[in-house]
Design an enzyme around this catalytic site. Sequence first.
Site, PDB file in Angstrom:
ATOM      1  N   GLU A   1       0.844  -1.194   0.000  1.00  0.00           N
ATOM      2  CA  GLU A   1       0.000   0.000   0.000  1.00  0.00           C
ATOM      3  C   GLU A   1       0.882   1.248   0.000  1.00  0.00           C
ATOM      4  OE1 GLU A   1      -2.146  -0.949   3.539  1.00  0.00           O
ATOM      5  OE2 GLU A   1      -3.060  -2.687   2.579  1.00  0.00           O
TER       6      GLU A   1
ATOM      7  N   LEU B   1      -6.064  -1.929  -1.112  1.00  0.00           N
ATOM      8  CA  LEU B   1      -5.879  -1.925   0.345  1.00  0.00           C
ATOM      9  C   LEU B   1      -6.376  -3.259   0.922  1.00  0.00           C
ATOM     10  CD1 LEU B   1      -6.722   1.212   2.471  1.00  0.00           C
ATOM     11  CD2 LEU B   1      -6.266  -1.051   3.405  1.00  0.00           C
TER      12      LEU B   1
ATOM     13  N   GLU C   1      -4.557  -6.528   2.807  1.00  0.00           N
ATOM     14  CA  GLU C   1      -3.373  -7.260   3.277  1.00  0.00           C
ATOM     15  C   GLU C   1      -3.455  -8.736   2.905  1.00  0.00           C
ATOM     16  OE1 GLU C   1      -5.033  -5.039   5.157  1.00  0.00           O
ATOM     17  OE2 GLU C   1      -3.514  -3.462   5.283  1.00  0.00           O
TER      18      GLU C   1
ATOM     19  N   PHE D   1      -2.759  -8.643  10.394  1.00  0.00           N
ATOM     20  CA  PHE D   1      -3.605  -9.777  10.794  1.00  0.00           C
ATOM     21  C   PHE D   1      -4.635 -10.235   9.753  1.00  0.00           C
ATOM     22  CE2 PHE D   1      -1.675  -8.075  14.639  1.00  0.00           C
ATOM     23  CZ  PHE D   1      -0.918  -9.194  14.951  1.00  0.00           C
TER      24      PHE D   1
ATOM     25  N   HIS E   1      -0.575   1.223  15.657  1.00  0.00           N
ATOM     26  CA  HIS E   1       0.607   1.570  14.852  1.00  0.00           C
ATOM     27  C   HIS E   1       1.866   1.302  15.663  1.00  0.00           C
ATOM     28  CE1 HIS E   1      -2.597   3.961  12.952  1.00  0.00           C
ATOM     29  NE2 HIS E   1      -1.871   3.951  11.846  1.00  0.00           N
TER      30      HIS E   1
END
Lengths: 324, 376
Positions: free
Chosen positions: A29, A58, A60, A88, A129
Amino acid sequence: MANLTLLQAINDGLRTAMKDDPSVLVFGEDVGKKGGVFLATENLQRDFGANRCFDTPLSEDGIVGCAIGMAMNGLRPVAEIQFQDFIFPAFDQIVSEAAKLRYRSGGQYTAPLVIRTPYGGGIRGGLYHSQSGEAYFCHTPGLKVVVPSTPHDAKGLLLAAIADPDPVLFLEPKALYRSVKGEVPEGNYKVPLSTLREARAGTQVTVFCYGAMVPVTLKAAEEAAASGIDTRVIDLRTLLPLDEEGVLEHAKSTGRVVVVHEAPRFCGFGAEISALIAEHAIEYMEAPVVRVTGFDTPFPNTLEHHYLPDHRRVLDALERVAHF
Amino acid sequence: MTATSTPATPRRRLIDEEGVPEGKLRNYADGWLKDLLVHMLRVRCVDQRMLKLQRAGRIGFVGSMLGQEAAMIGTAAALEPRDWLWSGLREGGAALMRGLPLAEYVAQMYCNSNDTAKGRQMCNHFQHKGSHYPSWSSVIGTQIPHGVGAAFAAKQRKLDEVHALYFGDGATSSNGFHSGMNCAAVWKVPCVFVCVDNGWAISVPNKEQSAQLDFTKKALAYGMPGFEVDGNDVLACYELMHWLVVHARSGAGPALLVVKTYRMLGHSSSDDPTKYRDKAEVELWEKRDPIRRYVRFLEGRGALGKGEFEELEGRLYAEIDRIVHEQEATPPMPLRSLVEDVYAEVPRHLRLQYNEFARIAERHGEAQKGDGAFPL
């Protein structure tokens, strides 16, 4: 030799791999024009083209799932997950698919890929984060888990990871991205995976640490030296497969051990080091193994500097272990 | 090409349920048409034998393909040998047609030492590298992004390959379906998504899987065309799939093919479907049996003589029985395979773990030749 930050060393490593091997692709991304949210992939698209470095949807799960297919069909994908906290959704693809593909196919199919991701606290990023999720992945046979702490190792380990025939999770200590600088050789050199680095020589206590906790521990070791405690600092560099022999040798030679990591303590990587020593080196130990870690809580925000082990907490542990 | 039917779009059905062609057919050679029957019948015979072996306790698990022979054979027949087929639970018959040796198929069902996956996967997880057929994992939908990534690699490496990604109606609810469809369309990679809608995901009917029962509409949301085909009409499956494979090969991007069929038996040999579905529904689909329908079609055009079907069936069973007999006698994998293929090389900690185990296995007389300790 150039004097680079850890972030620049990673960019240099990616650039070197892409230059040497046309099958290496960098994607994730915002890694294209923007060059990544931390700029780890800065100018790679400009210099290698949008075929070799590109933005993905977007997703994962899609990033890692597609990376596996690319690796199965002759490419060397280096995928970026923007923050380790966002990995995750891809956990299934990493744990159920990439890590098990060689085994379940009897070696017929393999997934030589690298997943780079910034991990850890220190940037006021709050719960999502800042996390250090290495323990989840270290519980996954078939995966390799690598954490550099210096610019030299960041490039050398990354190049070794990209050349490795197995899937590698490459955890980048974001707190060190711009705060450490060091000499980085030019060209393609590899730091072998599953090897430890003695970051500081010492005779009385051994501290095992990795990533962003290495400079914290080195600072504590300097302060401990002032009060007469001679500390050896071992940077583990690769958590899986771990150089268990190396860990045991260092543990036996000082008889006193501290483990430092910023992830929560319970079932954290320190538990494995501690158990390894209890199982194979207990007769050499002069003191209990002490862990200095994050709390068993979600990652905080405003109080992150108290959550993260700092040199004072490491120093306290060194004193307790040295004077046991 | 658009999702709405254009004059060039192959039809949803070519042969009706009585085996009568609907309208004019292309000029197919009888030999080629008969080959399709052979492939379908092999699937059925293998399936019947495996179920029998499972009931006899010889193998552990069978995901029966009964009723889906046309869906898998028709669509897979449209692929070239260089194309890849990414499978789910019920595509083993397509692997056989594309080159998986029957001995390897049966070895996989026995999970013995002739199994190329070294007995590590449970039964019904076939693979065949030679014909580009990776095994699925068991986790639903995860193979979809793999196929998309591999199709991306084909495009990047300028390989003339199409990747066919198979999954069931249940998988349309999975993460992998969403991320795979989305990435494939954005990147315009050469793949065809094949949703084999057999009505049931174990015990959950497709109408409880999605409020949009016309799965072709899902394709539109991702920016690719979607088509539906009668999955019990082997020729229609072939023609539509072939059309989409050509489309993908030309660089026009991915498409979704929804293959409407029916799972005649339970999800697996461990499942009792009478607990959750009506007998009437099953009986309705029995009448639509894809093989009987195709046999009638072949007989109708004089391509299948009297007694030929029975002779063929007998030949297939004889071949299967001979191979089953061989695989019965094949030993399981050596113990060392416990720790092999986790990584390219067996790392020290695994050698240590194995050696510790081997010492105990030896003490109890379980270790065979080749099961000894690793050098450290």
